[in-house]
Design an enzyme around this catalytic site. Structure first.
Site, PDB file in Angstrom:
ATOM      1  N   ARG A 115     -35.705 -36.949 -89.390  1.00  0.00           N
ATOM      2  CA  ARG A 115     -34.997 -35.859 -90.077  1.00  0.00           C
ATOM      3  C   ARG A 115     -34.666 -36.207 -91.522  1.00  0.00           C
ATOM      4  NH1 ARG A 115     -31.144 -34.025 -85.037  1.00  0.00           N
ATOM      5  NH2 ARG A 115     -32.644 -32.582 -84.132  1.00  0.00           N
TER       6      ARG A 115
ATOM      7  N   LYS B 268     -36.248 -24.441 -66.468  1.00  0.00           N
ATOM      8  CA  LYS B 268     -35.560 -23.292 -65.857  1.00  0.00           C
ATOM      9  C   LYS B 268     -35.930 -21.942 -66.448  1.00  0.00           C
ATOM     10  CE  LYS B 268     -31.487 -25.715 -64.302  1.00  0.00           C
ATOM     11  NZ  LYS B 268     -30.051 -25.884 -64.465  1.00  0.00           N
TER      12      LYS B 268
ATOM     13  N   GLY C 115     -37.800 -29.386 -78.325  1.00  0.00           N
ATOM     14  CA  GLY C 115     -37.700 -30.822 -78.058  1.00  0.00           C
ATOM     15  C   GLY C 115     -38.797 -31.446 -77.225  1.00  0.00           C
TER      16      GLY C 115
ATOM     17  N   GLY D 220     -32.953 -25.658 -80.799  1.00  0.00           N
ATOM     18  CA  GLY D 220     -32.183 -24.445 -80.509  1.00  0.00           C
ATOM     19  C   GLY D 220     -32.520 -23.312 -81.469  1.00  0.00           C
TER      20      GLY D 220
HETATM   21  P1  AMP Z   1     -36.710 -27.574 -70.891  1.00  0.00           P
HETATM   22  O1  AMP Z   1     -35.621 -28.374 -71.514  1.00  0.00           O
HETATM   23  O2  AMP Z   1     -36.262 -26.335 -70.207  1.00  0.00           O
HETATM   24  O3  AMP Z   1     -37.872 -27.326 -71.851  1.00  0.00           O
HETATM   25  O4  AMP Z   1     -37.276 -28.463 -69.701  1.00  0.00           O
HETATM   26  C1  AMP Z   1     -37.911 -29.688 -69.906  1.00  0.00           C
HETATM   27  C2  AMP Z   1     -37.839 -30.487 -68.638  1.00  0.00           C
HETATM   28  O5  AMP Z   1     -38.441 -29.758 -67.602  1.00  0.00           O
HETATM   29  C3  AMP Z   1     -38.546 -31.812 -68.698  1.00  0.00           C
HETATM   30  O6  AMP Z   1     -37.602 -32.845 -68.601  1.00  0.00           O
HETATM   31  C4  AMP Z   1     -39.470 -31.791 -67.493  1.00  0.00           C
HETATM   32  O7  AMP Z   1     -39.465 -33.013 -66.775  1.00  0.00           O
HETATM   33  C5  AMP Z   1     -38.881 -30.695 -66.646  1.00  0.00           C
HETATM   34  N1  AMP Z   1     -39.869 -30.096 -65.738  1.00  0.00           N
HETATM   35  C6  AMP Z   1     -41.043 -29.533 -66.056  1.00  0.00           C
HETATM   36  N2  AMP Z   1     -41.702 -29.169 -64.958  1.00  0.00           N
HETATM   37  C7  AMP Z   1     -40.937 -29.506 -63.894  1.00  0.00           C
HETATM   38  C8  AMP Z   1     -41.085 -29.392 -62.494  1.00  0.00           C
HETATM   39  N3  AMP Z   1     -42.185 -28.849 -61.950  1.00  0.00           N
HETATM   40  N4  AMP Z   1     -40.099 -29.834 -61.702  1.00  0.00           N
HETATM   41  C9  AMP Z   1     -38.993 -30.388 -62.263  1.00  0.00           C
HETATM   42  N5  AMP Z   1     -38.798 -30.524 -63.574  1.00  0.00           N
HETATM   43  C10 AMP Z   1     -39.758 -30.089 -64.389  1.00  0.00           C
END
Ligand code: AMP
Length: 395
Positions: free
Chosen positions: A34, A196, A353, A376
């Site tokens: 950064r 999620k 990220g 974000g």
């Molecule tokens: P996000 O912060 O919502 O972009 O989520 C990123 C995280 O989602 C990473 O740490 C991944 O390990 C997790 N992730 C991706 N696919 C899966 C999955 N099938 N089951 C559990 N965690 C997951």
């Protein structure tokens, strides 16, 4: 609004930078990305005969806390800039003004952590006015906080109605985002992954109707599969999001957007790097197993969709890419982004990220068109929101 429109000769440029860098126990900077990203704007100001007053937040202090002092970052800034940088022990009041008022062209000052004052996050008008006394012109170069309506990112712009501009980094972020969201070359594909549905719902809803192809992978896919009656074993799921997932599917059906979901998945018998693995149809996962990556058939479909696009946006991993055994799908998407850029002349943007971590890990960051610095802020842009930090400069 552009840096080149500002007359900087003999002016103190008050620059909102993002020096919220990771520090180790010894309070040493462990990743200076950064700081490096802010150098072009600082160097431009100095080259135009101005001086630079740098302001940033660091961490989440509750009041003044030496642990979060920006003086820990000072040596690295001096090192990267190749010159001495003065430090003001506060960002407002006499401690700041005594240092910033006598500044001469070519000099640089770093102000103490903005978040030592609760007024910063509150977007306080009086505090913003005090900050403004440190400069003759205002430049915002912190995309990472552009989605915050804070004193230093938004309110302060009111004090510089004719003398405010985007820094080079922020201008590049805006330009890259506009290439995707405002005037993309078609076909436009968005690849959305991550854990999620709930955290990406706003993005998915905004992108349906806007993009030609929307690819949904990662942990969130299992909620869509279960909502349609599939068996997903012990995969990550948000059962309370079934209605929203079904409504997204319906919305996509009645729009011009083609929605691609995984059809097969690489499962593990446990959430561990040494898990036993098997590939299965995504709607028929064996009881006790969990889907942790997209399967080979899905990977091939997703890669094909990326490679037929002229603009591609990617946010979120396709699986648990932190474990090598479940990183294949994410790596394949990363490689396809690089290939689409090189072979098809596509404009490829990576934002957020974990996808940034994934493209760096794959060593392909230099081979895509743009890697965004703001997590974000990027997500809020993808949701179609107007960022306060951008609006403050434009209005
Ligand atoms: P996000 O912060 O919502 O972009 O989520 C990123 C995280 O989602 C990473 O740490 C991944 O390990 C997790 N992730 C991706 N696919 C899966 C999955 N099938 N089951 C559990 N965690 C997951």
């Amino acid at each position: 609004m552009n840096l080149s429109d500002l007359d900087l000769q003999g002016q103190r440029a008050l620059i909102r930078v993002d020096f919220n860098v990771p520090l180790n126990e010894a309070r040493e900077v462990t990743d200076d990305t950064r700081i490096r990203a802010a150098l072009p704007t600082i160097q431009y100001v100095l080259a135009q005969g101005g001086s630079a007053v740098l302001m940033s937040h660091l961490g989440r202090p509750k009041g003044r806390d030496e642990k979060f002092s920006l003086k820990h970052v000072l040596p690295r800034i001096e090192n990267l800039l190749g010159q001495k940088v003065k430090f003001a022990s506060d960002c407002v009041g006499d401690s700041a003004l005594d240092v910033t008022h006598p500044m001469k062209p070519g000099e640089v000052t770093l102000l103490e952590n903005l978040r030592f004052h609760a007024e910063e996050k509150a977007g306080d008008e009086f505090f913003a006015g005090q900050l403004a006394e440190n400069g003759d012109v205002y430049i915002n170069d912190a995309f990472g906080t552009a989605h915050r309506s804070h004193a230093s990112t938004a309110t302060i712009a009111n004090f510089f109605p004719e003398k405010k501009a985007f820094g080079k980094l922020l201008a590049r972020e805006i330009e890259a985002l506009e290439k995707v969201l405002a005037c993309p070359e078609k076909p436009l594909t968005a690849v959305i992954g991550g854990a999620k549905v709930s955290s990406k719902l706003g993005i998915i809803e905004h992108l349906i109707g806007l993009v030609d192809c929307l690819i949904v992978g990662g942990g969130m896919a299992y909620t869509f599969v279960q909502a349609q009656g599939g068996s997903i074993g012990t995969s990550l799921v948000e059962s309370e999001m079934h209605a929203q997932a079904l409504s997204i599917l319906e919305k996509a059906r009645s729009s011009k957007t083609e929605l691609l979901l995984p059809t097969d998945t690489l499962c593990g018998d446990t959430f561990a790097p040494d898990a036993n693995t098997q590939v299965s149809p995504i709607h028929a996962i064996t009881e006790g197993w969990m889907g942790l990556d997209i399967g080979p058939e899905t990977t091939a479909r997703f890669v094909k969709a990326v490679l037929r696009s002229k603009t591609v946006l990617w946010n979120g991993p396709m699986g648990v890419f932190e474990m090598a055994v479940f990183a294949k799908g994410t790596n394949a998407v990363a490689a396809s982004m690089a290939k689409a850029t090189a072979d098809c002349g596509a404009f490829t943007l990576i934002g957020g990220g974990d996808s940034v971590a994934a493209i760096n890990k794959a060593g392909l960051a230099e081979q895509v068109s743009y890697v965004s610095t703001g997590g974000g802020a990027m997500l809020e842009c993808l949701e179609g929101k107007v960022l306060p930090g951008i609006a403050a400069i434009r209005n």
